[in-house]
Motif scaffolding. Structure first.
Motif, mmCIF file in Angstrom:
data_model
loop_
_atom_site.group_PDB
_atom_site.id
_atom_site.type_symbol
_atom_site.label_atom_id
_atom_site.label_comp_id
_atom_site.label_asym_id
_atom_site.label_seq_id
_atom_site.Cartn_x
_atom_site.Cartn_y
_atom_site.Cartn_z
ATOM 1 N N ASN A 71 26.135 39.418 34.886
ATOM 2 C CA ASN A 71 26.642 38.090 35.192
ATOM 3 C C ASN A 71 26.400 37.127 34.037
ATOM 4 O O ASN A 71 27.200 36.212 33.811
ATOM 5 C CB ASN A 71 25.978 37.556 36.465
ATOM 6 C CG ASN A 71 26.325 38.382 37.685
ATOM 7 O OD1 ASN A 71 27.422 38.899 37.803
ATOM 8 N ND2 ASN A 71 25.373 38.509 38.598
ATOM 9 N N TYR A 72 25.311 37.333 33.311
ATOM 10 C CA TYR A 72 25.026 36.512 32.134
ATOM 11 C C TYR A 72 25.665 37.099 30.876
ATOM 12 O O TYR A 72 26.147 36.361 30.017
ATOM 13 C CB TYR A 72 23.518 36.371 31.924
ATOM 14 C CG TYR A 72 22.846 35.494 32.944
ATOM 15 C CD1 TYR A 72 22.762 34.123 32.756
ATOM 16 C CD2 TYR A 72 22.298 36.036 34.097
ATOM 17 C CE1 TYR A 72 22.145 33.306 33.691
ATOM 18 C CE2 TYR A 72 21.673 35.231 35.046
ATOM 19 C CZ TYR A 72 21.596 33.867 34.838
ATOM 20 O OH TYR A 72 20.992 33.067 35.770
ATOM 21 N N GLY A 73 25.664 38.433 30.776
ATOM 22 C CA GLY A 73 26.243 39.057 29.587
ATOM 23 C C GLY A 73 27.721 38.772 29.445
ATOM 24 O O GLY A 73 28.233 38.607 28.327
ATOM 25 N N ARG A 266 35.121 22.779 35.659
ATOM 26 C CA ARG A 266 36.326 23.377 36.240
ATOM 27 C C ARG A 266 36.226 24.893 36.228
ATOM 28 O O ARG A 266 36.690 25.566 37.168
ATOM 29 C CB ARG A 266 37.557 22.916 35.462
ATOM 30 C CG ARG A 266 38.872 23.507 35.963
ATOM 31 C CD ARG A 266 39.114 23.187 37.436
ATOM 32 N NE ARG A 266 40.297 23.832 37.940
ATOM 33 C CZ ARG A 266 41.516 23.282 37.894
ATOM 34 N NH1 ARG A 266 41.675 22.071 37.356
ATOM 35 N NH2 ARG A 266 42.553 23.908 38.378
ATOM 36 N N VAL A 267 35.639 25.464 35.179
ATOM 37 C CA VAL A 267 35.479 26.920 35.108
ATOM 38 C C VAL A 267 34.565 27.412 36.229
ATOM 39 O O VAL A 267 34.846 28.424 36.880
ATOM 40 C CB VAL A 267 34.929 27.322 33.725
ATOM 41 C CG1 VAL A 267 34.636 28.819 33.677
ATOM 42 C CG2 VAL A 267 35.920 26.953 32.631
ATOM 43 N N VAL A 268 33.460 26.700 36.472
ATOM 44 C CA VAL A 268 32.559 27.080 37.557
ATOM 45 C C VAL A 268 33.275 27.001 38.894
ATOM 46 O O VAL A 268 33.116 27.881 39.754
ATOM 47 C CB VAL A 268 31.312 26.171 37.545
ATOM 48 C CG1 VAL A 268 30.445 26.427 38.773
ATOM 49 C CG2 VAL A 268 30.493 26.404 36.284
ATOM 50 N N TRP A 269 34.070 25.970 39.104
ATOM 51 C CA TRP A 269 34.842 25.825 40.345
ATOM 52 C C TRP A 269 35.801 27.004 40.533
ATOM 53 O O TRP A 269 35.891 27.570 41.628
ATOM 54 C CB TRP A 269 35.609 24.512 40.313
ATOM 55 C CG TRP A 269 36.631 24.357 41.402
ATOM 56 C CD1 TRP A 269 37.923 24.803 41.390
ATOM 57 C CD2 TRP A 269 36.442 23.739 42.681
ATOM 58 N NE1 TRP A 269 38.558 24.495 42.552
ATOM 59 C CE2 TRP A 269 37.666 23.834 43.380
ATOM 60 C CE3 TRP A 269 35.374 23.110 43.292
ATOM 61 C CZ2 TRP A 269 37.852 23.317 44.657
ATOM 62 C CZ3 TRP A 269 35.548 22.587 44.568
ATOM 63 C CH2 TRP A 269 36.761 22.704 45.238
ATOM 64 N N TRP A 278 30.742 34.293 43.057
ATOM 65 C CA TRP A 278 29.621 33.359 43.114
ATOM 66 C C TRP A 278 28.513 33.703 42.116
ATOM 67 O O TRP A 278 27.938 32.795 41.518
ATOM 68 C CB TRP A 278 29.055 33.315 44.533
ATOM 69 C CG TRP A 278 29.904 32.553 45.498
ATOM 70 C CD1 TRP A 278 31.256 32.691 45.677
ATOM 71 C CD2 TRP A 278 29.482 31.528 46.398
ATOM 72 N NE1 TRP A 278 31.695 31.833 46.641
ATOM 73 C CE2 TRP A 278 30.635 31.107 47.109
ATOM 74 C CE3 TRP A 278 28.256 30.950 46.689
ATOM 75 C CZ2 TRP A 278 30.577 30.111 48.080
ATOM 76 C CZ3 TRP A 278 28.197 29.959 47.662
ATOM 77 C CH2 TRP A 278 29.338 29.546 48.335
ATOM 78 N N PRO A 279 28.175 34.977 41.918
ATOM 79 C CA PRO A 279 27.125 35.283 40.935
ATOM 80 C C PRO A 279 27.461 34.811 39.524
ATOM 81 O O PRO A 279 26.604 34.237 38.836
ATOM 82 C CB PRO A 279 27.005 36.803 41.012
ATOM 83 C CG PRO A 279 27.430 37.134 42.391
ATOM 84 C CD PRO A 279 28.536 36.182 42.703
ATOM 85 N N ARG A 280 28.697 35.033 39.082
ATOM 86 C CA ARG A 280 29.045 34.571 37.732
ATOM 87 C C ARG A 280 29.091 33.045 37.675
ATOM 88 O O ARG A 280 28.661 32.451 36.680
ATOM 89 C CB ARG A 280 30.389 35.138 37.301
ATOM 90 C CG ARG A 280 30.794 34.720 35.887
ATOM 91 C CD ARG A 280 32.076 35.379 35.457
ATOM 92 N NE ARG A 280 31.902 36.823 35.332
ATOM 93 C CZ ARG A 280 32.904 37.662 35.081
ATOM 94 N NH1 ARG A 280 34.140 37.183 34.936
ATOM 95 N NH2 ARG A 280 32.678 38.949 34.983
ATOM 96 N N ALA A 281 29.602 32.414 38.726
ATOM 97 C CA ALA A 281 29.609 30.949 38.762
ATOM 98 C C ALA A 281 28.184 30.404 38.722
ATOM 99 O O ALA A 281 27.903 29.423 38.029
ATOM 100 C CB ALA A 281 30.337 30.462 40.016
#
Length: 313
Positions: A71-73, A266-269, A278-281
């Motif tokens: 998710n972070y990588g 906006r990217v998180v949304w 949800w994990p990547r957000a």
């Protein structure tokens, strides 16, 4: 005073100080630390085909923690053949930081004269002037942004005025550009710069400027060598109050920005509610918080060390 009375006074003072200090700590724990820990937890979850992100991280069969570092990588690694840090997320981070920094600078350039004028005005006029600064807060945030859409649109008030004056024969593209983004963000966050600057400047002893003038300093030199250093705390506070929320701004880029001006909010949304990832957000949000908190911690640590060094001298 008896021993019992002395004990009661010490007890009330001790618990009173603990209460005063404990209230802001409780606020930070309840409204920052706990939500942050929830985001951090979700950022390591492997949702798979599930629809909810609150899966256990402990793998009972293997007896180990099942943490999905991908998710972070994926934030910094392009899976379509690009290089490291050449991703949509990194571009959104850099764009958000750039817009937030430009907004803070514009607010400082515009807000400093406002704050200085209010601080130098007569005391009976200051409440009215401060009310004028805070007046936009009495109106809905969305209504204010939609008002700017009506002003900057191709058939908006500004373009109609320019064409009526003969300054242009066709509408100028102002909406959905970088200019409209900066105008909207500067307008919204300007009071957050003016108020801390005013709070700092109003306590300044303006007799220092008179002394500088008597010693032959020009007004500009006196302002630069006396007023600006004495208002440093207000500048830093105002800059942070503008920069931090502007980095994660979502509404203004959505309403005034174009498709090329997508910021990290906006990217998180989109990741959370469109892709249902949800994990990547959460990983994006945690990374954004880290980008903001770490420089702040370094700055305040350096400021505290510098203050202690001056006191030691």
């Amino acid at each position: 005073m008896t021993v019992l009375e002395l004990f009661c006074v010490l007890k009330s003072t001790f618990f009173g100080r603990r209460w005063v200090i404990g209230v802001p700590y409780a606020w930070v724990i309840a409204f920052f630390l706990l939500p942050f820990l929830i985001l951090l937890y979700i950022s390591f979850v492997d949702m798979g085909m599930d629809i909810h992100p609150f899966k256990p991280l402990w793998d009972a069969q293997k007896g180990v923690l099942s943490l999905k570092y991908e998710n972070y990588g994926s934030i910094f690694r392009n899976n379509e053949g690009g290089g490291l840090f050449q991703t949509l997320y990194v571009e959104a981070y850099l764009r958000s930081i750039a817009y937030a920094f430009c907004t803070a600078v514009l607010c400082l350039v515009i807000g400093y004269p406002f704050a200085y004028f209010i601080a130098r005005s007569q005391e009976r006029y200051r409440p009215g002037l401060l009310m004028m600064v805070m007046l936009p807060f009495w109106t809905s945030f969305l209504l204010r942004i939609y008002a700017w859409k009506g002003i900057l649109a191709d058939q908006g008030i500004l373009n109609q005025t320019l064409m009526a004056l003969g300054l242009t024969d066709q509408p100028i593209q102002m909406l959905y550009t970088s200019v409209s983004m900066l105008v909207g963000m500067t307008y919204v966050y300007l009071p957050f710069m003016v108020l801390p600057l005013y709070a700092n400047l109003v306590k300044m002893d303006f007799r220092l400027l008179e002394a500088a003038h008597d010693l032959g300093a020009s007004p500009w030199r006196a302002f630069w060598l006396i007023t600006v250093p004495l208002s440093k705390a207000g500048i830093v506070a105002g800059f942070m109050l503008v920069f931090i929320p502007a980095v994660g701004e979502f509404v203004i880029p959505s309403l005034l920005g174009g498709p090329e001006n997508i910021m990290i909010g906006r990217v998180v949304w989109d990741e959370m509610f469109t892709s249902n990832n949800w994990p990547r957000a959460s990983a994006l949000a945690v990374t954004m918080i880290g980008l903001i908190i770490i420089p702040l911690v370094i700055y305040y640590h350096a400021a505290a060390a510098s203050s202690l060094e001056k006191e030691g001298r």
